[in-house]
Design an enzyme around this catalytic site. Structure first.
Site, PDB file in Angstrom:
ATOM      1  N   ASP A 437       0.875  -1.166   0.000  1.00  0.00           N
ATOM      2  CA  ASP A 437       0.000   0.000   0.000  1.00  0.00           C
ATOM      3  C   ASP A 437       0.919   1.225   0.000  1.00  0.00           C
ATOM      4  OD1 ASP A 437      -2.086   1.800   0.097  1.00  0.00           O
ATOM      5  OD2 ASP A 437      -3.190   0.752   1.661  1.00  0.00           O
TER       6      ASP A 437
HETATM    7  C1  BGC Z   1      -5.049   3.319   0.071  1.00  0.00           C
HETATM    8  C2  BGC Z   1      -5.136   2.338  -1.074  1.00  0.00           C
HETATM    9  C3  BGC Z   1      -4.998   3.088  -2.369  1.00  0.00           C
HETATM   10  C4  BGC Z   1      -3.689   3.855  -2.367  1.00  0.00           C
HETATM   11  C5  BGC Z   1      -3.444   4.619  -3.633  1.00  0.00           C
HETATM   12  C6  BGC Z   1      -3.824   4.192  -0.021  1.00  0.00           C
HETATM   13  O1  BGC Z   1      -3.912   5.199   0.925  1.00  0.00           O
HETATM   14  O2  BGC Z   1      -5.046   2.624   1.299  1.00  0.00           O
HETATM   15  O3  BGC Z   1      -6.359   1.663  -1.010  1.00  0.00           O
HETATM   16  O4  BGC Z   1      -5.082   2.190  -3.431  1.00  0.00           O
HETATM   17  O5  BGC Z   1      -3.688   4.763  -1.292  1.00  0.00           O
HETATM   18  O6  BGC Z   1      -4.286   5.700  -3.704  1.00  0.00           O
END
Ligand code: BGC
Length: 942
Positions: A437
Site C-alpha cells: 500500500d
Molecule cells: C489506500 C489504497 C490506495 C492507495 C493509492 C492508499 O492510501 O489505502 O487503497 O489504493 O492509497 O491511492
C-alpha cells in the site's frame, strides 16, 4: 527457482547471515558477482542494535535514492558503505520475521518481547510516514477516547532465535490435474473465464489458471534473463509520488513500457468521462453473481480504455468493526460472501483486460492509526475469516495483491513472512506479485518476507529515497538478498502483465493525468462510459434491502408525496465538490477517500421521483433541511406518503468529515436523522424511510414507531442512486437485496469495537479476541437478538422452499484419490505449494438441491442461502454461510436450485497440522432466506 536455503540469526550474538544462493541463475548475476567491492556479509547485528538505538528518525528516512540510472558503473560506489537506514531495515525485518514465525504457532502472548523490539525499530519510520494522499486533503486529528492496550516498547529480547524462512518455490497454481476432467477442472485464461452460473459453489467446474500462469511465467523468465540487476529492480520500484500520470507508476524498462496503477474499487479514479459504479458493499448486497461479474467487467474495461494496467481493487476488508471507515469499499462481514464477490469481481475485471489488485492484505479493519496498529489474530481465525477472500482472489487468477498499512501480530503486513510467503505464496500458490500500500513498506528486507513491488516507490512522498531502488540493488550486491529473489520479483510482475496480454501492441497508453486533470497536454478526456450506467442502475436497485414494509410499498399512483431530508437531493457543491468525496450534504452515493471516482453526473432521489411522478399526476413537495423540525412537521401533513432520506458516511483516514476521522465516530445515522424521522412519523402515518448507509446503523429510535411503514436500506449505490431507488419504491424492480452485515439493536451488541487513542509513537494493539465470532456468528453464538440479521431482506412477493435432497458427487480423479481418501479419514491437507487452492479440495463434493416457488403476486428474485452447522467439537460458530444463489421466478413459478459444497467448504483449519481438516462428527446444514430464517435442513452425507 529457490529463494534461499534459510536464515539463521542469533540476535546480538552472531552475524546476520547473508542470503546464500546455490548459483547465479543468469548472466547478469554472474557479472554482478565479480564486483569486488561488495561486502561479503552485512554488519554484525549487535552493532546494528547500537546504531539503531542511537539513530535519529531523520536518518531512518535518509536512504539512498531511487535507482534512476541502470548503469552498472555507478553501483560499486553504492555498495561500499551500506547506509544506516538499510541496516535498520534489515534488522527490523529480521525481528519482524521472527515475530511472524512465532505468531504462526499461535503463541501470541510470547510475542510481547519481540514485539517491543520490532516496534521500537519500526516506530521511527512509522511516525515519519506521511499519510497517503494527505497532500490532497486535510489531515485528521487523533481522538483520545477509549482505553486501549499499548505495547510499551520496553521489553528486551535475550534468547537466540532461529528464523526459518522457508524457501518458496513456484509451481503452477492450482496444481493442475494431470488428467483434466471435463466439467470438473477446466483450463482457464483470464480473457474467457467460466460464467457466473458455472461457479464452483453452484456445482460448476473449478477454473484452472495453471497453464495460463505457466505460459506467462515462461515469457517473463525469458525477458528477465535479458535484464540487468538495476532493470529488474526498476520493475519493482515505483517512480515516486506524483512521478507519473497515475497514482502509482512503474517506469519503462527497456522495451517494457512500464505500468500505470490506478484506484479504485468502484471505477477509474481521478479522471473524467468514467462511470461511478456502486460501491462494493452495495454490489455484495445484491448477492447476485451475474451483476457482480458485470460490474467487474465494466470497471476492467474502463480502466483499460484509460490506459491503466493495474486497477487497485477489489477491496476485501471484513467489516469486523461496524464503524470501520472503509467497509463500504468491501463486500461485507462474512468471508464466504466477500470471497464470492471478490472471485466474481476479479474474473470480471481481468476478462476486461485489466490486472486486478486484491487489497488490503490483511487485517486492515479500522482506519484509526492504520499505520500504527497491530491486529493480533490467531492462525485459525486468519485462515477461516480474513484470508479466505484473498484465497478466492487467487483462485480467480488475480494478478496482484496489496499488502496493508497495519501490523499483523506485531509485524508490518508488507514485511510479514507468515502472511506473504507462507499463506499467500505457499498455501495459496499465488503466482502474481505483492505490492505495498502507499508508503506501507518499512525496510528493504521486506523483499525477503514476500513483497515484490513498492508503491508509490519513495519512502515518504517526494523524499527521493526508496526501500527498493538503489537499496535493493545494494542488498543484492552485498549478498544480503539473493539475486534470485529479485529475479522472482521481476518475473512475477512481468508474468502478470503477460497473463493479461498487456504486451499487446494495441494495449491503450495512459490518456489521463491523475494529478493534473486540467492539464490539456496530458488529458485526452477519453469517454470510456459506454452504457455502463444501466448496470449501475440495476445494481443500485438489486442492492437495496427492504427491511420493513407494512404493505405500503410498492407505491401505486400515490396522490401526493413529500420528500424529506438532505439525502434526497444534490449537494450544494455538485457531485464532486468535496475532494475525494470528503463531505456529506446531499445524496450519498459513495464514501470518501481513495476508493472513489469522479461522478459523471449524479441522479438524486428527488429528481428521479419527480420524473416518475409525472406519469401518475402525483404532486411532489419536499423539505430538504434535517434541522428545521417545526417546518417539516407541518409540510408532511396530509401527504399520501412521506419519504425520508437519511444517510451515514465514512471513509479513509486522511479526511475527517464532521468529526469522523475515516471511521464513523458512532453508529447513528447522520444529520439529526433520528429526530427528523421521528418528527415526520409523528405527523404522517405513512412514513417511508430510505437510508443510504455505508454500513450498519442503529434504528431503534424509530423502527417500531407505528407510522414508520417501510424501511429500505439503500446502500451507497453510485451515479444512478435516484433512479435505482425509484425503481424499488415503485416496484419496477422487486427488491431482492439482502443485508451483507447485521444491524444490531445496540452498538455494544457487536463483538468487536473500534479501538481509538494512542500517541504518535505507539503501536496500538488490537486483539482479535472474538476469533471466528464476527457479525452474525457472534449474535448466534450468544443468543443476541439483532434488529435485522445478516442475510435478511424482504420482497414484494413470497417464496416457499421444499423438496430438499442431498447427494455426493462421484469422484474419479486418480491423481487426487489418495488426497481425497486422507481427507475423508480426517487427515489434514498436506503442507505444499498451492495446497489450499488445489482443485481437488474445491471440486463439488456434495450437492444440495431444493425447490423454490414464488407463491406471491408478482415476479421476483429469491436469494436462497445455505448455512452449515458443525459438530460442537469443531469449535465453529453455530451457523456459517457456505452457499447462496439468486433465483428469478415469475409469479407462481417453481425452480430447482443446486448449491454445491466442496471439501474445503466443510473443513476447518487445523493450527497444529497447518492444513484443512474435516471435523469429526455430523455436519448438518440449513437452507433458507437469511441467517435466522431457515426453511429446510439436512445432514451432510460424508
Ligand atoms: C489506500 C489504497 C490506495 C492507495 C493509492 C492508499 O492510501 O489505502 O487503497 O489504493 O492509497 O491511492
Amino acid at each position: 527457482m529457490k529463494l534461499s536455503t534459510g536464515l539463521r540469526v542469533a540476535l546480538g550474538l552472531v552475524q546476520l547471515a547473508p542470503w546464500v544462493d546455490a548459483a547465479p541463475s543468469s548472466a547478469s548475476e554472474s557479472t554482478l558477482s565479480t564486483l569486488s567491492s561488495a561486502p561479503s556479509s552485512a554488519p554484525p547485528v549487535s552493532s546494528v542494535f547500537t546504531s539503531v538505538a542511537s539513530t535519529p528518525s531523520s536518518a531512518v528516512s535518509s536512504a539512498v535514492p531511487i535507482t534512476s540510472s541502470p548503469s552498472l558503473s555507478t553501483l560499486s560506489s553504492g555498495v561500499s558503505s551500506v547506509p544506516a537506514s538499510t541496516v535498520t531495515s534489515a534488522v527490523s525485518s529480521v525481528v519482524s520475521s521472527a515475530a511472524s514465525s512465532l505468531a504462526s504457532s499461535s503463541a501470541l502472548t510470547s510475542l510481547s518481547t519481540i514485539a517491543s523490539i520490532s516496534n521500537s525499530l519500526t516506530s521511527a519510520s512509522a511516525s515519519s510516514l506521511t499519510s497517503v494522499n494527505a497532500s490532497l486533503s486535510t489531515s485528521s486529528v487523533v481522538a483520545s477516547t477509549g482505553s486501549p492496550t499499548f505495547n510499551t516498547g520496553t521489553g528486551t529480547e535475550t534468547g537466540i532465535i532461529t528464523i526459518p524462512i522457508a524457501p518458496v518455490s513456484f509451481t503452477p497454481f492450482p496444481v493442475p490435474s494431470d488428467s483434466p476432467i471435463s466439467g470438473v477442472f477446466v483450463e482457464t485464461d483470464p480473457s474467457s473465464p467460466p460464467s457466473p452460473e458455472q461457479a464452483p459453489a453452484l456445482g460448476g467446474p473449478v477454473p484452472d489458471f495453471g497453464k495460463a500462469w505457466s505460459a506467462a511465467h515462461s515469457k517473463a523468465r525469458a525477458k528477465v534473463a535479458q535484464l540487468s540487476l538495476e532493470q529488474k529492480v526498476n520493475l519493482t520500484t515505483g517512480v515516486g509520488w506524483e512521478g507519473g500520470r497515475c497514482v502509482g507508476n512503474i517506469p519503462t524498462v527497456g522495451d517494457f513500457p512500464g505500468l500505470c496503477l490506478e484506484d479504485s474499487p468502484l471505477g477509474v479514479r481521478d479522471t473524467d468521462f468514467v462511470t461511478a459504479f456502486p460501491t462494493g458493499i452495495t454490489a455484495a448486497a445484491t448477492w447476485n453473481r451475474t451483476l457482480i461479474r458485470l460490474r467487474g467487467l465494466f470497471m476492467g474495461q474502463e480502466h483499460k480504455a484509460k490506459g491503466v494496467n493495474v486497477a487497485l481493487g477489489p477491496m476485501m476488508n471484513m467489516g469486523r468493526i461496524a464503524q470501520g471507515g472503509r467497509n463500504w469499499e468491501g463486500f461485507g462481514a462474512d468471508p464466504f460472501l466477500s470471497g464470492e464477490a471478490a472471485y466474481e469481481t476479479i474474473l470480471g475485471m481481468q476478462s476486461g483486460g485489466i490486472q486486478a489488485c486484491a487489497k488490503h492484505y490483511i487485517n486492515n479493519e479500522q482506519e484509526h492509526k492504520r499505520t500504527q496498529e497491530s491486529s493480533n489474530v490467531d492462525d485459525r481465525t486468519q485462515h477461516e475469516i480474513y484470508a479466505h477472500p484473498f484465497m478466492r482472489s487467487v483462485q480467480a487468477g488475480v494478478a496482484s495483491i496489496m499488502c496493508s498499512y497495519n501490523l499483523v501480530n506485531d509485524t508490518y503486513a508488507c514485511d510479514n513472512n507468515k502472511t506473504l510467503n507462507d499463506i499467500l505464496k505457499r498455501e495459496f500458490g499465488f503466482q502474481g506479485y505483492v505490492m505495498s500500500d502507499w508508503s506501507a513498506q518499512h525496510d528493504t528486507m521486506s523483499a525477503v518476507a514476500g513483497l515484490d513491488m513498492t508503491m508509490p516507490g519513495d519512502i515518504t512522498f517526494n523524499s527521493g529515497t526508496s526501500w527498493f531502488g538503489q537499496n535493493l540493488t545494494d542488498f543484492v550486491l552485498n549478498g544480503t538478498i539473493a539475486a534470485s529473489r529479485v529475479d522472482d520479483m521481476a518475473t512475477r510482475i512481468l508474468a502478470s502483465w503477460y497473463l493479461l496480454k498487456q504486451d499487446s501492441a494495441s494495449y491503450p497508453t495512459v490518456n489521463f493525468n491523475a494529478f493534473f486533470p486540467l492539464d490539456e497536454s496530458t488529458n485526452e478526456h477519453v469517454d470510456v462510459q459506454d452504457d455502463h450506467f444501466t448496470v449501475v442502475r440495476e445494481i443500485g436497485a438489486a442492492g437495496a434491502v427492504l427491511l420493513k414494509n407494512d404493505g405500503v410499498l410498492p407505491l401505486v399512483k400515490p396522490r401526493s408525496i413529500v420528500v424529506v431530508g438532505n439525502d434526497s437531493g444534490p449537494s450544494v457543491y455538485g457531485p464532486n465538490g468535496f475532494s475525494d468525496r470528503g463531505g456529506d450534504d446531499g445524496i450519498l452515493a459513495m464514501g470518501w477517500g481513495s476508493g472513489t471516482a469522479q461522478f459523471p453526473y449524479l441522479i438524486d432521489p428527488l429528481s428521479a421521483i419527480q420524473t416518475r411522478a409525472i406519469k401518475d399526476h402525483t404532486s411532489v413537495s419536499w423539505w430538504r433541511s434535517n434541522w428545521e423540525l417545526p417546518g417539516v412537521a407541518s409540510v408532511v401533513q396530509q401527504q399520501s406518503a412521506a419519504i425520508v432520506f437519511v444517510n451515514a458516511d465514512s471513509g479513509e483516514d486522511y479526511i475527517t468529515v464532521d468529526g469522523n476521522e475515516g471511521d464513523r465516530k458512532n453508529l447513528t445515522l447522520w444529520g439529526n436523522a433520528d429526530q427528523l424521522i421521528t418528527t415526520v412519523a409523528n405527523n404522517n402515518n405513512n412514513t417511508i424511510v430510505v437510508a443510504h448507509s455505508v454500513g450498519p446503523a442503529i434504528v431503534e429510535a424509530w423502527i417500531e414507531h407505528p407510522n414508520v411503514t417501510a424501511l429500505i436500506w439503500a446502500g451507497v449505490p453510485g451515479q444512478e442512486a435516484g433512479n435505482s431507488i425509484v425503481d424499488v419504491l415503485y416496484g419496477d424492480y422487486n427488491p431482492s437485496g439482502r443485508l451483507p452485515y447485521t444491524i444490531a439493536k445496540s452498538p455494544s451488541d457487536y463483538s468487536a469495537q473500534l479501538i481509538t487513542g494512542g500517541g504518535p509513537n505507539d503501536i496500538l494493539s488490537i486483539p482479535y479476541t472474538e476469533g471466528l465470532l464476527i457479525d452474525y456468528r457472534h449474535f448466534d453464538a450468544n443468543n443476541i437478538e439483532p434488529r435485522f440479521e445478516f442475510g435478511f431482506g424482504l420482497s414484494y412477493t413470497e417464496f416457499q422452499y421444499f423438496n430438499l435432497k442431498t447427494s455426493t458427487v462421484p469422484q474419479s480423479d486418480s491423481d487426487s484419490a489418495a488426497l481425497e481418501k486422507a481427507w475423508a479419514a480426517g487427515k489434514a491437507t498436506p503442507i505444499a505449494e498451492g495446497s489450499t487452492t488445489a482443485a481437488w479440495l474445491h471440486r463439488p463434493l456434495v450437492k444440495v438441491t431444493f425447490q423454490v416457488q414464488n407463491t406471491g403476486g408478482v415476479a421476483g428474485s429469491e436469494i436462497p442461502q445455505l448455512y452449515i452447522h458443525h459438530p460442537a467439537s469443531a469449535g465453529e460458530p453455530p451457523s456459517v454461510l457456505k452457499g447462496f444463489t439468486d433465483v428469478r421466478l415469475a409469479k407462481g413459478q417453481t425452480k430447482t436450485v443446486t448449491l454445491a459444497l466442496s471439501r474445503y467448504d466443510l473443513s476447518i483449519w487445523d493450527t497444529v497440522a497447518q492444513g484443512w481438516v474435516k471435523p469429526s462428527g455430523k455436519i448438518t446444514f440449513s437452507v433458507g432466506a437469511s441467517s435466522r430464517d431457515f426453511r429446510l435442513s439436512g445432514t451432510i452425507p460424508v
